[in-house]
Design a protein around this motif. Sequence first.
Motif, mmCIF file in Angstrom:
data_model
loop_
_atom_site.group_PDB
_atom_site.id
_atom_site.type_symbol
_atom_site.label_atom_id
_atom_site.label_comp_id
_atom_site.label_asym_id
_atom_site.label_seq_id
_atom_site.Cartn_x
_atom_site.Cartn_y
_atom_site.Cartn_z
ATOM 1 N N VAL A 217 0.961 -1.230 0.094
ATOM 2 C CA VAL A 217 -0.035 -0.029 -0.011
ATOM 3 C C VAL A 217 1.034 1.256 0.043
ATOM 4 N N LEU A 218 0.663 2.043 -1.076
ATOM 5 C CA LEU A 218 1.318 3.471 -1.166
ATOM 6 C C LEU A 218 0.507 4.588 -0.558
ATOM 7 N N ILE A 219 0.993 5.290 0.372
ATOM 8 C CA ILE A 219 0.156 6.363 1.003
ATOM 9 C C ILE A 219 0.841 7.661 0.456
ATOM 10 N N THR A 220 -0.125 8.369 -0.453
ATOM 11 C CA THR A 220 0.383 9.556 -1.153
ATOM 12 C C THR A 220 -0.574 10.811 -1.223
ATOM 13 N N GLY A 221 -0.400 11.593 -2.046
ATOM 14 C CA GLY A 221 -1.366 12.678 -2.030
ATOM 15 C C GLY A 221 -1.228 13.561 -3.369
ATOM 16 N N GLY A 222 -1.035 14.854 -3.487
ATOM 17 C CA GLY A 222 -0.489 15.593 -2.474
ATOM 18 C C GLY A 222 0.805 15.015 -1.835
ATOM 19 N N ASP A 223 1.092 15.320 -0.449
ATOM 20 C CA ASP A 223 2.368 14.903 0.197
ATOM 21 C C ASP A 223 1.630 14.132 1.393
ATOM 22 N N ALA A 224 2.060 12.869 1.318
ATOM 23 C CA ALA A 224 1.617 12.018 2.597
ATOM 24 C C ALA A 224 2.128 12.554 4.062
ATOM 25 N N LEU A 225 3.248 13.145 4.132
ATOM 26 C CA LEU A 225 3.802 13.385 5.256
ATOM 27 C C LEU A 225 3.214 14.710 5.705
ATOM 28 N N LEU A 226 2.450 15.461 5.249
ATOM 29 C CA LEU A 226 1.786 16.714 5.633
ATOM 30 C C LEU A 226 0.451 16.215 6.577
ATOM 31 N N LEU A 227 0.228 14.917 6.609
ATOM 32 C CA LEU A 227 -0.511 14.413 7.644
ATOM 33 C C LEU A 227 -0.120 14.720 9.006
ATOM 34 N N SER A 228 -0.826 14.953 9.998
ATOM 35 C CA SER A 228 -0.336 14.966 11.383
ATOM 36 C C SER A 228 0.374 13.730 11.809
ATOM 37 N N ASP A 229 1.189 13.912 12.513
ATOM 38 C CA ASP A 229 1.837 12.676 13.352
ATOM 39 C C ASP A 229 0.735 11.766 13.761
ATOM 40 N N ARG A 230 -0.322 12.158 14.488
ATOM 41 C CA ARG A 230 -1.344 11.297 14.863
ATOM 42 C C ARG A 230 -1.960 10.557 14.023
ATOM 43 N N CYS A 231 -2.528 11.132 12.802
ATOM 44 C CA CYS A 231 -3.313 10.599 11.643
ATOM 45 C C CYS A 231 -2.448 9.567 11.004
ATOM 46 N N LEU A 232 -1.031 9.829 10.947
ATOM 47 C CA LEU A 232 -0.050 8.853 10.190
ATOM 48 C C LEU A 232 -0.117 7.563 11.242
ATOM 49 N N ASP A 233 0.079 7.868 12.309
ATOM 50 C CA ASP A 233 0.417 6.755 13.286
ATOM 51 C C ASP A 233 -0.922 5.827 13.475
ATOM 52 N N TRP A 234 -2.180 6.641 13.437
ATOM 53 C CA TRP A 234 -3.315 5.548 13.170
ATOM 54 C C TRP A 234 -3.225 5.005 11.719
ATOM 55 N N LEU A 235 -3.128 5.564 10.748
ATOM 56 C CA LEU A 235 -3.333 4.923 9.435
ATOM 57 C C LEU A 235 -2.402 3.744 9.218
ATOM 58 N N LEU A 236 -1.206 3.898 9.790
ATOM 59 C CA LEU A 236 -0.270 2.702 9.458
ATOM 60 C C LEU A 236 -0.323 1.637 10.278
ATOM 61 N N GLY A 237 -1.100 2.026 11.590
ATOM 62 C CA GLY A 237 -1.367 0.937 12.554
ATOM 63 C C GLY A 237 -2.696 0.051 11.949
ATOM 64 N N GLU A 238 -3.410 0.739 11.408
ATOM 65 C CA GLU A 238 -4.526 0.142 10.834
ATOM 66 C C GLU A 238 -4.108 -0.823 9.665
ATOM 67 N N LEU A 239 -3.129 -0.484 8.749
ATOM 68 C CA LEU A 239 -2.515 -1.262 7.697
ATOM 69 C C LEU A 239 -1.646 -2.232 8.535
ATOM 70 N N ASP A 240 -0.947 -1.977 9.459
ATOM 71 C CA ASP A 240 -0.469 -3.339 10.228
ATOM 72 C C ASP A 240 -1.146 -4.455 10.555
ATOM 73 N N ALA A 241 -2.355 -4.039 10.833
ATOM 74 C CA ALA A 241 -3.497 -4.836 11.373
ATOM 75 C C ALA A 241 -4.043 -5.592 10.450
ATOM 76 N N ILE A 242 -4.015 -5.556 9.245
ATOM 77 C CA ILE A 242 -4.263 -6.209 8.204
ATOM 78 C C ILE A 242 -3.466 -7.499 7.832
ATOM 79 N N PRO A 243 -3.816 -8.419 7.756
ATOM 80 C CA PRO A 243 -2.466 -9.650 7.630
ATOM 81 C C PRO A 243 -1.956 -9.843 6.442
ATOM 82 N N HIS A 244 -2.720 -9.220 5.254
ATOM 83 C CA HIS A 244 -1.834 -9.720 3.922
ATOM 84 C C HIS A 244 -1.273 -8.427 3.431
ATOM 85 N N VAL A 245 -1.219 -7.184 4.461
ATOM 86 C CA VAL A 245 -0.412 -6.159 3.828
ATOM 87 C C VAL A 245 0.709 -6.455 4.345
ATOM 88 N N GLU A 246 1.852 -6.613 3.447
ATOM 89 C CA GLU A 246 3.158 -6.900 3.918
ATOM 90 C C GLU A 246 4.188 -5.702 4.125
#
Length: 421
Positions: A217-246
Amino acid sequence: MSLYPMPGAEFTAEEKRRISLERARELKERIRDYLQVKDEIPTGFDLVEQISLARRRILELLNARQEQWNDWHWHMAHRITGVDLLARIIPLSSEEQEAVALVGKQFRWAISPYYASLLMVDRPGGPIWLQSVPQTAELCDTGGSEDPMAEAFTNPAPGVTRRYPDRLIINVTNQCAMYCRHCQRRRNIGEVDRHKPRRVLEAALDYIRVNPEIRDVLITGGDALLLSDRCLDWLLGELDAIPHVEIKRIGTRVIVTMPQRITPSLCAVLEKHPPIYLNTQFNHPLEVTPEAAAACDRLIRAGVVLGNQAVLLKGVNNNPHVMKKLNQSLLRIRVRPYYIFHAKEVKGTGHFVTSVDEGIEIMEKLRGYTSGLAVPTYIINAPGGLGKTPVLPRYMLARDEKHVTLRTWEKRWIYYPNRRH
């Protein structure tokens, strides 16, 4: 005696040394043209003093302090968006000021104070200018498309672009630190910066969850790193919890346009969610500065793997020596050259588009002439959302069941067995 003896031939030690020295002289001659010009292609490291003076001038103009320069929120709040301020930073004639204002009515522009410090040390019409300062050529392009990759037709769920079997994009924002003049998604910029709402991100995650073939999964935009740290942490954590996302990938240009965004707190978030591969976009050696290198170092210490996706741009880097210097400079700051993208036919950017022949010539002057690590893949994005197509010089000239005819990087033909076991 041939310089290239046939395998199995016998030679004395003296003959072998003589052949080796002659070959070394030949190889040195092959790089002579680059050695003659490489010092005339400055990197940001070469212009540290001038960039420092430019930074001080920008701080004076914006009535700011050095500690504010280190704050990415300050850079975002003080992006240069007005002609009057731009004309105080760089020399613009009245005609050029009128042109910037005219282009700005149709295509949004903004330059971060950091990137403006590079702009101040560039020559008028140089590679930094062309990427950041609006040009009247943007209004003269009648042949481009607003969406040449047909992203609107590869959008199976909110916020998702899918062009390949096992991977997809989540588009999380239309915001950037700088609105590059060659942007492929300028249609999304709009008048207001907007991150995608949580409901869109959740819909994208739901799509990934029910499609188990998605492993990347590619997170982009715009510029993905202009999301807040909190939002990035949540989004990456949700992806981590999906077993087939490597793996997770992040697309960002803030390393180039606003390296202050790479904070210890951001790196702490990224370090929590391995593996993360981050691709950025350096297009010219002048963008490789100590500040950018320090940002890369922080990311690497957080376990992030860095790559570069340059865009081949007329007047910026459509020169074999410039591209070589760029890629070699990137390796020194531990960024692996990954792709060179042929510029897309985006409305308002036609003046950047080179011929494909120029791209192939650049690849000819990279392969064999520099480290393999410094040789990215030249890519044309097939129109209509049909994906990336690698474009290479022709190295295999003929093939049958028994033999292949190959051309080396020096344009020497060799006849090679096509053995089957």
